[in-house]
Design a protein around this motif. Sequence first.
Motif, short mmCIF file in Angstrom:
data_model
loop_
_atom_site.label_atom_id
_atom_site.label_comp_id
_atom_site.label_asym_id
_atom_site.label_seq_id
_atom_site.Cartn_x
_atom_site.Cartn_y
_atom_site.Cartn_z
N THR A 109 -7.44 1.72 -4.45
CA THR A 109 -6.05 2.04 -4.21
C THR A 109 -5.80 2.13 -2.71
O THR A 109 -6.73 2.23 -1.91
CB THR A 109 -5.66 3.37 -4.87
OG1 THR A 109 -6.46 4.43 -4.30
CG2 THR A 109 -5.88 3.32 -6.38
N ALA A 110 -4.54 2.08 -2.34
CA ALA A 110 -4.17 2.20 -0.93
C ALA A 110 -2.93 3.06 -0.83
O ALA A 110 -1.96 2.87 -1.57
CB ALA A 110 -3.91 0.83 -0.32
N THR A 111 -2.98 4.01 0.08
CA THR A 111 -1.82 4.82 0.43
C THR A 111 -1.30 4.27 1.76
O THR A 111 -2.05 4.18 2.73
CB THR A 111 -2.19 6.30 0.59
OG1 THR A 111 -2.79 6.75 -0.63
CG2 THR A 111 -0.96 7.14 0.89
N VAL A 112 -0.03 3.90 1.79
CA VAL A 112 0.53 3.17 2.93
C VAL A 112 1.69 3.97 3.52
O VAL A 112 2.54 4.48 2.79
CB VAL A 112 1.02 1.78 2.50
CG1 VAL A 112 1.49 0.98 3.69
CG2 VAL A 112 -0.10 1.03 1.77
N HIS A 113 1.73 4.05 4.85
CA HIS A 113 2.71 4.90 5.52
C HIS A 113 3.74 4.14 6.36
O HIS A 113 4.66 4.76 6.88
CB HIS A 113 2.00 5.93 6.39
CG HIS A 113 1.08 6.84 5.63
ND1 HIS A 113 1.52 7.78 4.74
CD2 HIS A 113 -0.27 6.89 5.61
CE1 HIS A 113 0.48 8.41 4.22
NE2 HIS A 113 -0.61 7.90 4.73
N ASP A 119 3.58 -4.78 4.04
CA ASP A 119 3.64 -6.24 4.02
C ASP A 119 2.25 -6.85 4.09
O ASP A 119 1.95 -7.82 3.40
CB ASP A 119 4.48 -6.75 5.20
CG ASP A 119 5.96 -6.41 5.08
OD1 ASP A 119 6.39 -6.09 3.95
OD2 ASP A 119 6.65 -6.46 6.10
N VAL A 120 1.40 -6.26 4.90
CA VAL A 120 0.05 -6.80 5.07
C VAL A 120 -0.76 -6.65 3.79
O VAL A 120 -1.37 -7.62 3.30
CB VAL A 120 -0.69 -6.12 6.24
CG1 VAL A 120 -2.17 -6.52 6.26
CG2 VAL A 120 -0.03 -6.48 7.56
N ILE A 121 -0.79 -5.46 3.21
CA ILE A 121 -1.66 -5.29 2.04
C ILE A 121 -1.14 -6.07 0.84
O ILE A 121 -1.92 -6.51 -0.01
CB ILE A 121 -1.89 -3.81 1.70
CG1 ILE A 121 -0.63 -3.14 1.22
CG2 ILE A 121 -2.51 -3.07 2.88
CD1 ILE A 121 -0.91 -1.81 0.55
N ALA A 122 0.18 -6.30 0.79
CA ALA A 122 0.72 -7.13 -0.30
C ALA A 122 0.18 -8.55 -0.20
O ALA A 122 -0.06 -9.22 -1.22
CB ALA A 122 2.24 -7.13 -0.26
N GLN A 123 -0.05 -9.03 1.02
CA GLN A 123 -0.60 -10.37 1.22
C GLN A 123 -2.04 -10.48 0.74
O GLN A 123 -2.54 -11.58 0.53
CB GLN A 123 -0.53 -10.75 2.71
CG GLN A 123 0.87 -10.90 3.25
CD GLN A 123 0.84 -11.20 4.75
OE1 GLN A 123 0.05 -12.01 5.22
NE2 GLN A 123 1.72 -10.53 5.49
N ALA A 149 -11.81 -5.85 2.88
CA ALA A 149 -12.25 -6.20 4.23
C ALA A 149 -11.22 -7.07 4.94
O ALA A 149 -10.91 -6.86 6.11
CB ALA A 149 -13.59 -6.92 4.17
N ARG A 150 -10.69 -8.05 4.23
CA ARG A 150 -9.69 -8.93 4.85
C ARG A 150 -8.42 -8.16 5.18
O ARG A 150 -7.81 -8.37 6.25
CB ARG A 150 -9.38 -10.11 3.92
CG ARG A 150 -10.53 -11.12 3.84
CD ARG A 150 -10.10 -12.37 3.08
NE ARG A 150 -9.78 -12.09 1.69
CZ ARG A 150 -10.67 -12.08 0.70
NH1 ARG A 150 -11.95 -12.30 0.96
NH2 ARG A 150 -10.29 -11.85 -0.54
N ALA A 151 -7.99 -7.28 4.28
CA ALA A 151 -6.79 -6.49 4.55
C ALA A 151 -7.00 -5.58 5.76
O ALA A 151 -6.13 -5.48 6.63
CB ALA A 151 -6.43 -5.67 3.32
#
Length: 200
Positions: A109-113, A119-123, A149-151
């Motif tokens: 999972t990712a918590t995004v602020h 936008d980046v993690i959606a890619q 790793a890529r994200a």
Amino acid sequence: MAFIDHHDVVVGSTDDGHTFIVLNRPIRTAHHALTASGFAAREHNGRTMYLLPSGTSTEEAHDRTGDALHHLLAHTMDFVDLSWTTRYTATGPVSEAAVRFDLSDGRVTATVHTPAARDVIAQHGFAPTPQGYVLAAQLSERETVGAVARAEAHLWSLGIPSEITLGIPTPKAIPAAPGHTSATAPARPSPVPRQSRRPR
């Protein structure tokens, strides 16, 4: 899930602040290079792992790990860096993470602020949920590690700091090597990769 099993070299951090390196195949002269960089070798759960003390400063951990990886990269390019204890730049420690990747409960999972980070993690395959962002469950462990790793590398290239939590509280909780079992180490999910070393 054992994310630390899928690369020749895995760098990670325990929750209590140890930087560790796990080798998943023998690498000539690795022991000498790692101990010369200040890592102490420890046998645990069928693995030989290398640890820096938990009190090591971020700058020192960054430099020592960078020196070790510089040597290991002469022998393999199959490595992943999932550590949060080595985040340091020429201007000092990185700022507060805008993304926190969590691999501690069997899924990623990712918590995004920030909007830019979203936008980046959606890619990279993370989908929004009411609780945050989650990576597709059908990915293999190695594919999952690669996506994280890529994200992380993409975020870093844009100057967006992130952090990866592996859910390993202490070195004693690092999962057993494939083919080994341990009554003392919980079967917890393992690290996630970071493809490139931080610039100095």
